[in-house]
Structures are given as structure tokens and as C-alpha cells.
Design a protein around this motif. Structure first.
Motif, mmCIF file in Angstrom:
data_model
loop_
_atom_site.group_PDB
_atom_site.id
_atom_site.type_symbol
_atom_site.label_atom_id
_atom_site.label_comp_id
_atom_site.label_asym_id
_atom_site.label_seq_id
_atom_site.Cartn_x
_atom_site.Cartn_y
_atom_site.Cartn_z
ATOM 1 N N TRP A 173 0.745 -1.311 0.019
ATOM 2 C CA TRP A 173 -0.062 -0.023 0.127
ATOM 3 C C TRP A 173 0.829 1.324 0.004
ATOM 4 N N PHE A 174 2.203 1.289 0.613
ATOM 5 C CA PHE A 174 3.022 2.171 0.543
ATOM 6 C C PHE A 174 3.436 2.676 -0.688
ATOM 7 N N GLY A 175 3.767 1.685 -1.519
ATOM 8 C CA GLY A 175 4.140 1.677 -2.809
ATOM 9 C C GLY A 175 3.171 2.430 -3.600
ATOM 10 N N LYS A 176 2.161 1.843 -3.559
ATOM 11 C CA LYS A 176 0.827 2.281 -4.707
ATOM 12 C C LYS A 176 0.630 3.775 -4.116
ATOM 13 N N ALA A 177 0.914 4.225 -2.970
ATOM 14 C CA ALA A 177 0.568 5.883 -2.618
ATOM 15 C C ALA A 177 1.758 6.578 -2.705
ATOM 16 N N GLY A 178 2.860 6.029 -3.125
ATOM 17 C CA GLY A 178 3.835 7.008 -3.256
ATOM 18 C C GLY A 178 4.695 7.340 -2.079
ATOM 19 N N LEU A 179 4.604 6.275 -1.351
ATOM 20 C CA LEU A 179 5.213 6.390 -0.203
ATOM 21 C C LEU A 179 6.503 5.431 0.168
ATOM 22 N N ALA A 180 7.888 5.832 0.349
ATOM 23 C CA ALA A 180 8.977 5.124 0.543
ATOM 24 C C ALA A 180 8.961 4.687 1.911
ATOM 25 N N PRO A 181 9.132 3.307 2.359
ATOM 26 C CA PRO A 181 9.335 2.858 3.551
ATOM 27 C C PRO A 181 10.475 3.402 4.408
ATOM 28 N N VAL A 182 10.472 4.004 5.443
ATOM 29 C CA VAL A 182 11.515 4.578 6.405
ATOM 30 C C VAL A 182 11.771 3.384 7.281
ATOM 31 N N VAL A 215 1.865 -5.300 18.324
ATOM 32 C CA VAL A 215 1.837 -4.239 17.696
ATOM 33 C C VAL A 215 2.958 -3.937 16.826
ATOM 34 N N LYS A 216 2.553 -3.189 15.509
ATOM 35 C CA LYS A 216 3.718 -2.855 14.447
ATOM 36 C C LYS A 216 3.589 -1.443 14.245
ATOM 37 N N LEU A 217 4.710 -0.765 13.932
ATOM 38 C CA LEU A 217 4.781 0.622 13.555
ATOM 39 C C LEU A 217 5.323 0.195 12.033
ATOM 40 N N TRP A 218 4.689 1.248 11.335
ATOM 41 C CA TRP A 218 5.136 1.420 9.999
ATOM 42 C C TRP A 218 5.477 2.792 9.759
ATOM 43 N N LEU A 219 6.637 3.519 9.154
ATOM 44 C CA LEU A 219 6.694 4.548 8.971
ATOM 45 C C LEU A 219 7.143 5.037 7.435
ATOM 46 N N ALA A 273 8.974 -7.554 2.080
ATOM 47 C CA ALA A 273 8.624 -7.367 3.334
ATOM 48 C C ALA A 273 9.784 -7.461 4.254
ATOM 49 N N GLY A 274 10.045 -6.782 5.271
ATOM 50 C CA GLY A 274 11.084 -6.760 6.170
ATOM 51 C C GLY A 274 12.457 -5.809 5.807
ATOM 52 N N GLU A 275 12.406 -5.349 4.529
ATOM 53 C CA GLU A 275 13.466 -4.422 4.412
ATOM 54 C C GLU A 275 12.979 -2.871 4.480
ATOM 55 N N VAL A 276 14.124 -2.296 4.674
ATOM 56 C CA VAL A 276 13.646 -0.867 5.119
ATOM 57 C C VAL A 276 14.562 -0.008 4.212
ATOM 58 N N LYS A 277 14.049 1.018 3.714
ATOM 59 C CA LYS A 277 14.857 1.904 2.671
ATOM 60 C C LYS A 277 15.456 3.127 3.623
ATOM 61 N N ALA A 278 16.452 3.574 3.411
ATOM 62 C CA ALA A 278 17.017 4.971 4.306
ATOM 63 C C ALA A 278 15.949 6.120 4.146
ATOM 64 N N ALA A 279 15.997 6.620 4.971
ATOM 65 C CA ALA A 279 15.201 8.033 4.882
ATOM 66 C C ALA A 279 15.973 8.927 4.066
#
Length: 324
Positions: A279-288, A300-304, A318-324
Motif C-alpha cells: 500500500w505504501f508503494g501504491k501511495a507513493g510512500l517510501a518505507p523508512v 503491535v507494529k509501527l510502519w513509517l 517485506a522486512g526491508e527498510v529503505k534509508a530515509a
């Protein structure tokens, strides 16, 4: 050639064409599809299987429910483009399906609204039954630490706890909720705390009362498991974010506590990293950042995510995090 043959064979049935049209609107359970189509669940399940085998739909089990969504974009997009090119005026089936789909949406919304109104006064207490709220709030504060916030929006603000925590860090803050009773409680709490830079509005999470790019940060705190269309809610949150703006989501990891659906109005039994990052990808959001907080009956999970200048951003496994 095989992909095309599979797709055309799968769509060589009016019911399956109707299912694809419905899934373009929203993800639906098999039972809801049966309700809209006026057919038995076993028959609808057979049609869904054919669409899934062709890659045009995907099934996902949540407790005793099975949800169905459109398949991967690269497989589905050419088919949808062809259907749009060949389509003309809506036929009587499309009109009838649209009316029954509206009824399904109304049933979902009514169930959630009824629960919210009945439990507004207990809302904070219910949250505390899971992982300790102070642990969640500390993780949220750390995730947003150092992020300048001119305008904050808390989506599904409930009793206003997130505004209580984060409005002091923002120039201006807006909390929205559909429940007038929730907003009444939030207003009382914010007034008691002397928080003057926060505004409250009754609004829908799918139609936020903000212009494109107006917010620097958005929060969805234990809201998405009540949402009929989580992807659409994330997309709407991304719309109001300026480039570089952050969306912080707090919710549950996948679980099988079916009683929460029946007794507490949960529409979704948690979310996986793969779902959220999709859903992040479709919305133009890069995972941080992703973070897991265990220690309660539910995890509980946190997604930024950070809004990128170009849309959409790439989807990470899933599980990979892109640098901010």
C-alpha cells in the motif's frame, strides 16, 4: 501468449466480469461478493478460484473470512485497460451490483459506527488491554523524533490522545473522526490539557478535509483495522502530505482473534509487512522504518513512510527498510 489465454478464459463468464468490476471498487470478502451477486458462496468461491488461477485476483484468509482483491498490477492493468476501451454504457447488472455494493458498505460502516458510539468512553481502556500504551507511544515519539512538523493530521483521532502527545510539537494540528461522541471526548481532553493549536473536525478518513500537500506528518493510530479499504485510507493520507512528509501507522500484526471482529468491530485481523509496504508503494510512500512491539495479547507494529517527489515509489519486499 499463455498469460493472455488464461486471462481471456477466466473472463469468459459474466459473473467473473462482474467480480472484477466489483474488486476494482474495493476488496471484498467472499460472503460480501455472494451478497452483491445474489449467488451462493460455494458458487462465488469457484468463480474466484478461476480468477485467482489466472492471476486476476488474490485471496487472503483472515480468521474465518476470506477477502478477495485484484491481482498484481502488471497482470491486471492490461485487462482493465481493454475492458475500459471496450466498455460503453453500464448494463443493468452493473447498476444493480453498484446498488448492492453500496448496501454492503453501509452495513460495514453502520457496524463500526455502532461499536464506536457504544464504546467511546472505554476506548482508551480497550487499547490498554494490548501491548502497554506507554511502550507504543515511546516508539512513536522516537519514530517522529527530529521531523519538523508545521501541520499534523491525526486520522481517526478518537479521544485525542495522539493530539495530546504530538500537537505540542507542531505549529498546527488537526484531528478528524467520524464519531461525534469521540470528538466530544477529545475536545474535553484537549481543553483540560490546555492544547490550543489543535483543531477537531468530523470527517471521513477517505475524504480528509485538507488540500493536497498541506500536511508534514500524518498518524493512523490503531485505525486501519477498522477500515473497509485500508489501501484507500493510506492513499488519502499520502495525498495530503507534502513531499518528504511522513505517515506513521500503528496497528496489529496478523492474528487469529476472531472475537475481535464480532465483539469489537474489527474489520481486519492485523496486517503483514508485505501488505503495508504494498500500500505504501501504491501511495507513493517510501518505507523508512518498521518496528515490532511484542508483549501483549496482540503484537503491535509501527510502519513509517515518507512521501516521495515522484509517484509511486518502488515496493520493497517485506522486512526491508529503505534509508530515509
Amino acid at each position: 501468449m499463455k498469460i493472455a489465454l488464461d486471462a481471456f478464459r477466466a473472463l469468459a463468464d459474466s459473473t467473473r466480469l462482474r467480480i472484477v468490476a466489483l474488486l476494482r471498487t474495493m476488496e471484498l470478502s467472499v460472503g460480501e461478493l455472494a451478497q452483491v451477486l445474489g449467488q451462493s458462496q460455494p458458487r462465488v468461491s469457484r468463480h474466484v478460484k478461476i480468477l485467482c488461477d489466472a492471476g486476476l485476483a488474490e485471496r487472503r484468509k483472515e480468521g474465518s473470512w476470506v477477502f478477495v482483491a485484484l491481482g498484481a498490477r502488471d497482470r491486471v492493468a492490461p485487462v482493465l485497460a481493454a475492458l475500459d476501451a471496450w466498455g460503453g454504457q453500464e448494463d443493468h447488472w452493473a447498476v444493480a451490483d453498484s446498488a448492492r455494493l453500496a448496501a454492503v458498505r453501509a452495513d460495514r460502516a453502520a457496524a463500526a459506527a455502532e461499536w464506536f458510539e457504544a464504546h467511546a468512553g472505554e476506548w482508551d481502556a480497550i487499547r490498554s488491554l494490548h501491548v502497554a500504551e506507554e511502550q507504543v507511544e515511546a516508539a512513536m515519539a522516537a519514530a517522529l523524533d527530529g521531523v519538523p512538523i508545521a501541520r499534523l493530521i491525526d486520522i481517526g483521532t478518537g479521544t485525542g490522545r495522539m493530539l495530546e502527545l504530538f500537537a505540542p510539537r507542531a505549529d498546527r494540528a488537526l484531528g478528524i473522526d467520524r464519531s461525534s461522541e469521540m470528538l466530544r471526548l477529545a475536545r474535553a481532553k484537549l481543553s483540560e490539557q490546555g492544547i490550543a493549536n489543535a483543531e477537531l473536525r468530523q470527517a471521513d478518513l477517505y475524504a480528509l478535509p485538507m488540500a493536497d500537500g498541506e500536511a508534514d506528518a500524518a498518524i493512523l493510530h490503531h485505525v486501519l483495522h477498522f477500515a473497509q479499504q485500508p489501501g484507500a485510507a493510506i492513499g488519502e493520507a499520502a495525498r495530503v502530505l507534502a513531499p518528504g512528509g511522513r505517515l506513521l501507522i500503528v496497528d496489529f500484526a496478523p492474528h487469529d482473534r476472531e472475537e475481535l471482529r464480532a465483539g469489537e468491530g474489527h474489520v481486519r485481523l492485523g496486517f503483514s509487512d508485505a501488505q503495508m509496504l504494498g500500500w505504501f508503494g501504491k501511495a507513493g510512500l517510501a518505507p523508512v522504518q518498521t518496528q515490532t512491539l511484542e508483549g501483549g495479547a496482540l503484537t503491535v507494529k509501527l510502519w513509517l513512510g515518507r512521501k516521495t517527489a515522484s509517484q509511486p515509489s518502488e515496493q520493497l519486499p517485506a522486512g526491508e527498510v529503505k534509508a530515509a
